[in-house]
Design a protein around this motif. Structure first.
Motif, short mmCIF file in Angstrom:
data_model
loop_
_atom_site.label_atom_id
_atom_site.label_comp_id
_atom_site.label_asym_id
_atom_site.label_seq_id
_atom_site.Cartn_x
_atom_site.Cartn_y
_atom_site.Cartn_z
N GLY A 157 0.80 -1.22 0.00
CA GLY A 157 0.00 0.00 0.00
C GLY A 157 0.83 1.26 0.00
O GLY A 157 1.95 1.28 0.50
N LEU A 158 0.25 2.31 -0.53
CA LEU A 158 0.97 3.58 -0.66
C LEU A 158 1.03 4.34 0.65
O LEU A 158 2.06 4.90 1.02
CB LEU A 158 0.30 4.44 -1.74
N GLU A 159 -0.07 4.36 1.39
CA GLU A 159 -0.16 5.16 2.62
C GLU A 159 0.00 4.33 3.89
O GLU A 159 -0.09 4.86 5.00
CB GLU A 159 -1.52 5.88 2.67
N THR A 160 0.23 3.04 3.77
CA THR A 160 0.28 2.14 4.93
C THR A 160 1.46 2.48 5.83
O THR A 160 2.56 2.77 5.37
CB THR A 160 0.41 0.68 4.45
N MET A 161 1.22 2.45 7.14
CA MET A 161 2.27 2.69 8.12
C MET A 161 3.12 1.42 8.29
O MET A 161 2.77 0.34 7.82
CB MET A 161 1.67 3.10 9.46
N THR A 162 4.25 1.56 9.00
CA THR A 162 5.20 0.45 9.10
C THR A 162 4.59 -0.81 9.72
O THR A 162 4.83 -1.92 9.25
CB THR A 162 6.43 0.87 9.92
N GLY A 163 3.79 -0.63 10.77
CA GLY A 163 3.15 -1.80 11.37
C GLY A 163 2.19 -2.48 10.42
O GLY A 163 2.14 -3.71 10.33
N GLY A 164 1.41 -1.65 9.70
CA GLY A 164 0.48 -2.20 8.72
C GLY A 164 1.20 -2.97 7.63
O GLY A 164 0.71 -4.01 7.16
#
Length: 257
Positions: free
Chosen positions: A102-109
């Motif tokens: 994903g483009l906007e996903t955070m590191t945990g995601g």
């Protein structure tokens, strides 16, 4: 053991380069810093990589798709309908899984999105923009001795500026140049994690460095492996120039292979 590398961020603090390519693809010594990270792991026998892609992911996928071709001598015989002959294949012993997280996903995601490729086993995790001479087998051995769910490599970041001691009225009582020991210990990546850490990650909007790590620490499940050797991230153009100078002068401490 699988090695997960976070390589999907925008790299806004080094936008001079990252507006053209993802930060892990910025080159040091003519090779992407991602390659340098992978070479360190490979030196110690960790060759199964899962790369969490996002921003300009096509460039990372294209790089690995053509890696075999780029690193070999090749003859194209157009008299035989473009027949290709590879002469001296210099291949890495790598298995590389490239995942669109994903483009906007955070590191945990991003970590949670690759769970299906990891399975129910211990795995390593690091960032695609930081190099070190950390002894990975010793890191893994440390993780296995304490039996906790997560180990991070703790590194000391030296103070950038001079240090002073001032009286309440503003008079400077002492002043000295910065020292590496003035810095604080931070998370330098190069982590070893048990699959239970996935339960600490809520979803795409979760930075791994916030709620999951805080909860692991509160549960007594987070340990630090202190590394006193070389570590350097590539957040800015200044960082990149430092790494480039170390490499070009033959003084790159992370080049253990």
């Amino acid at each position: 053991m699988k090695v997960v590398i976070l390589a999907g961020g925008f790299g806004t603090r080094i936008s001079e380069e990252s507006h053209l390519r993802p930060k892990p693809m910025i080159e040091i010594g003519g090779m992407p810093i991602l390659w340098h990270v992978m070479k360190l792991y490979s030196h110690y026998g960790f060759n199964d990589f899962i790369i969490c892609c996002g921003y300009k992911q096509h460039m990372i996928k294209e790089y690995f798709a053509d890696y075999y071709l780029y690193h070999s001598d090749v003859t194209f015989d157009f008299t035989r309908e473009g027949e290709m002959t590879v002469h001296n294949n210099i291949a890495e012993p790598w298995r590389v899984t490239l995942v669109d997280t994903g483009l906007e996903t955070m590191t945990g995601g991003r970590v949670k999105r690759v769970r299906k490729y990891i399975g129910d086993e211990t795995f390593m995790l690091t960032y695609g923009d930081g190099v070190s001479d950390v002894d990975l087998p010793k890191l893994l051995a440390f993780h296995r001795t304490h039996g906790k769910k997560a180990t991070i490599t703790a590194v000391s970041v030296g103070q950038r500026f001079g240090v002073l001691d001032a009286a309440p009225d503003g008079q400077i009582l002492s002043f000295r140049e910065k020292q590496d020991t003035d810095g604080q210990l931070i998370n330098g990546g190069f982590m070893v994690l048990e699959p239970e850490v996935f339960d600490y990650i809520e979803g795409d909007a979760t930075p791994f460095e916030k709620a999951p790590m805080q909860a692991l620490a509160q549960d007594g499940e987070l340990m630090a492996y202190t590394h006193d050797g070389f570590w350097q991230c590539m957040d800015t153009q200044r960082d990149r120039q430092l790494l480039e100078t170390l490499w070009s002068t033959g003084n790159a401490p992370w080049k253990v292979w």
